[in-house]
Design a protein around this motif. Structure first.
Motif, PDB file in Angstrom:
ATOM      1  N   GLY A 156       0.841  -1.198   0.000  1.00  0.00           N
ATOM      2  CA  GLY A 156       0.000   0.000   0.000  1.00  0.00           C
ATOM      3  C   GLY A 156       0.872   1.242   0.000  1.00  0.00           C
ATOM      4  O   GLY A 156       2.091   1.153   0.163  1.00  0.00           O
ATOM      5  N   ASN A 157       0.258   2.385  -0.191  1.00  0.00           N
ATOM      6  CA  ASN A 157       0.973   3.662  -0.155  1.00  0.00           C
ATOM      7  C   ASN A 157       0.639   4.374   1.147  1.00  0.00           C
ATOM      8  O   ASN A 157      -0.528   4.668   1.408  1.00  0.00           O
ATOM      9  N   GLN A 158       1.674   4.659   1.938  1.00  0.00           N
ATOM     10  CA  GLN A 158       1.448   5.266   3.243  1.00  0.00           C
ATOM     11  C   GLN A 158       0.800   6.636   3.116  1.00  0.00           C
ATOM     12  O   GLN A 158       1.257   7.491   2.380  1.00  0.00           O
ATOM     13  N   LEU A 159      -0.287   6.816   3.859  1.00  0.00           N
ATOM     14  CA  LEU A 159      -0.992   8.085   3.924  1.00  0.00           C
ATOM     15  C   LEU A 159      -0.691   8.778   5.251  1.00  0.00           C
ATOM     16  O   LEU A 159      -0.372   9.962   5.287  1.00  0.00           O
ATOM     17  N   LEU A 160      -0.775   8.030   6.351  1.00  0.00           N
ATOM     18  CA  LEU A 160      -0.522   8.557   7.689  1.00  0.00           C
ATOM     19  C   LEU A 160       0.207   7.504   8.513  1.00  0.00           C
ATOM     20  O   LEU A 160       0.044   6.305   8.292  1.00  0.00           O
ATOM     21  N   SER A 161       0.969   7.984   9.492  1.00  0.00           N
ATOM     22  CA  SER A 161       1.584   7.126  10.490  1.00  0.00           C
ATOM     23  C   SER A 161       1.241   7.732  11.845  1.00  0.00           C
ATOM     24  O   SER A 161       1.665   8.844  12.151  1.00  0.00           O
ATOM     25  N   LEU A 162       0.446   7.008  12.634  1.00  0.00           N
ATOM     26  CA  LEU A 162      -0.093   7.541  13.888  1.00  0.00           C
ATOM     27  C   LEU A 162       0.549   6.839  15.077  1.00  0.00           C
ATOM     28  O   LEU A 162       0.449   5.622  15.201  1.00  0.00           O
ATOM     29  N   SER A 163       1.189   7.612  15.943  1.00  0.00           N
ATOM     30  CA  SER A 163       1.940   7.025  17.049  1.00  0.00           C
ATOM     31  C   SER A 163       1.186   7.012  18.367  1.00  0.00           C
ATOM     32  O   SER A 163       1.746   6.660  19.398  1.00  0.00           O
ATOM     33  N   SER A 164      -0.085   7.382  18.338  1.00  0.00           N
ATOM     34  CA  SER A 164      -0.910   7.317  19.553  1.00  0.00           C
ATOM     35  C   SER A 164      -2.362   7.096  19.151  1.00  0.00           C
ATOM     36  O   SER A 164      -2.710   7.160  17.972  1.00  0.00           O
ATOM     37  N   ASN A 165      -3.204   6.862  20.134  1.00  0.00           N
ATOM     38  CA  ASN A 165      -4.622   6.607  19.897  1.00  0.00           C
ATOM     39  C   ASN A 165      -5.219   7.726  19.030  1.00  0.00           C
ATOM     40  O   ASN A 165      -5.164   8.893  19.405  1.00  0.00           O
ATOM     41  N   PRO A 166      -5.793   7.386  17.886  1.00  0.00           N
ATOM     42  CA  PRO A 166      -6.332   8.420  17.000  1.00  0.00           C
ATOM     43  C   PRO A 166      -7.722   8.919  17.390  1.00  0.00           C
ATOM     44  O   PRO A 166      -8.300   9.760  16.682  1.00  0.00           O
ATOM     45  N   ARG A 167      -8.260   8.480  18.504  1.00  0.00           N
ATOM     46  CA  ARG A 167      -9.619   8.859  18.909  1.00  0.00           C
ATOM     47  C   ARG A 167      -9.803  10.371  18.863  1.00  0.00           C
ATOM     48  O   ARG A 167      -9.005  11.135  19.389  1.00  0.00           O
ATOM     49  N   ASP A 168     -10.884  10.799  18.200  1.00  0.00           N
ATOM     50  CA  ASP A 168     -11.267  12.208  18.087  1.00  0.00           C
ATOM     51  C   ASP A 168     -10.169  13.077  17.464  1.00  0.00           C
ATOM     52  O   ASP A 168      -9.933  14.201  17.890  1.00  0.00           O
ATOM     53  N   THR A 169      -9.500  12.524  16.438  1.00  0.00           N
ATOM     54  CA  THR A 169      -8.499  13.299  15.707  1.00  0.00           C
ATOM     55  C   THR A 169      -8.947  13.493  14.261  1.00  0.00           C
ATOM     56  O   THR A 169      -9.763  12.735  13.736  1.00  0.00           O
TER      57      THR A 169
END
Length: 132
Positions: free
Chosen positions: A66-79
């Motif tokens: 796949g092609n990376q869109l985002l890399s999230l290093s913490s809980n994405p809740r309400d982001t």
């Protein structure tokens, strides 16, 4: 086992439109088990959000590149995350769907404990778009 999340958004209505904004939103109930966001050796690392045009979901899509869109290093809740350029490219190409795969960087930390992120009934992943 190793888990993946697949999401698919119908974007036919924005084909060839000029977008003012496009956000990927993680809303509401997300639960975390274990410590998935920690880096090795205790966790699985960042949550990777990848663009993957899988069409109808099939077994090989699980590990397809796949092609990376985002890399999230913490809980994405309400982001909210600005992804206008990626959505604009898909609109310019007149794509019918914008499809994503979410997975952690690591497959396992080999500690025989569950490390995962789950969406509860009141949780969702939204694509919010404004255009003219």
């Amino acid at each position: 086992g190793t888990f993946r999340t697949f999401v698919s958004f119908d974007i036919r209505d924005i084909a060839l439109k000029t977008l003012d904004s496009a956000r990927l939103e993680f809303n509401g109930g997300i639960t975390i088990e274990g410590n998935p966001f920690a880096t090795s050796p205790t966790g699985l690392g960042p949550l990777q959000v990848e663009v993957l045009d899988y069409g109808t979901l099939e077994g090989p899509d699980y590990d397809a590149p796949g092609n990376q869109l985002l890399s999230l290093s913490s809980n994405p809740r309400d982001t909210q995350h600005d992804i206008r350029s990626s959505i604009q490219s898909a609109a310019n190409a007149s794509k019918a769907r914008f499809q994503l795969r979410l997975r952690f960087s690591g497959e396992t930390n080999s500690n025989n404990a569950i490390d995962r992120l789950s969406w509860l009934n009141n949780g969702n992943i939204c694509l919010a778009i404004t255009f003219h």
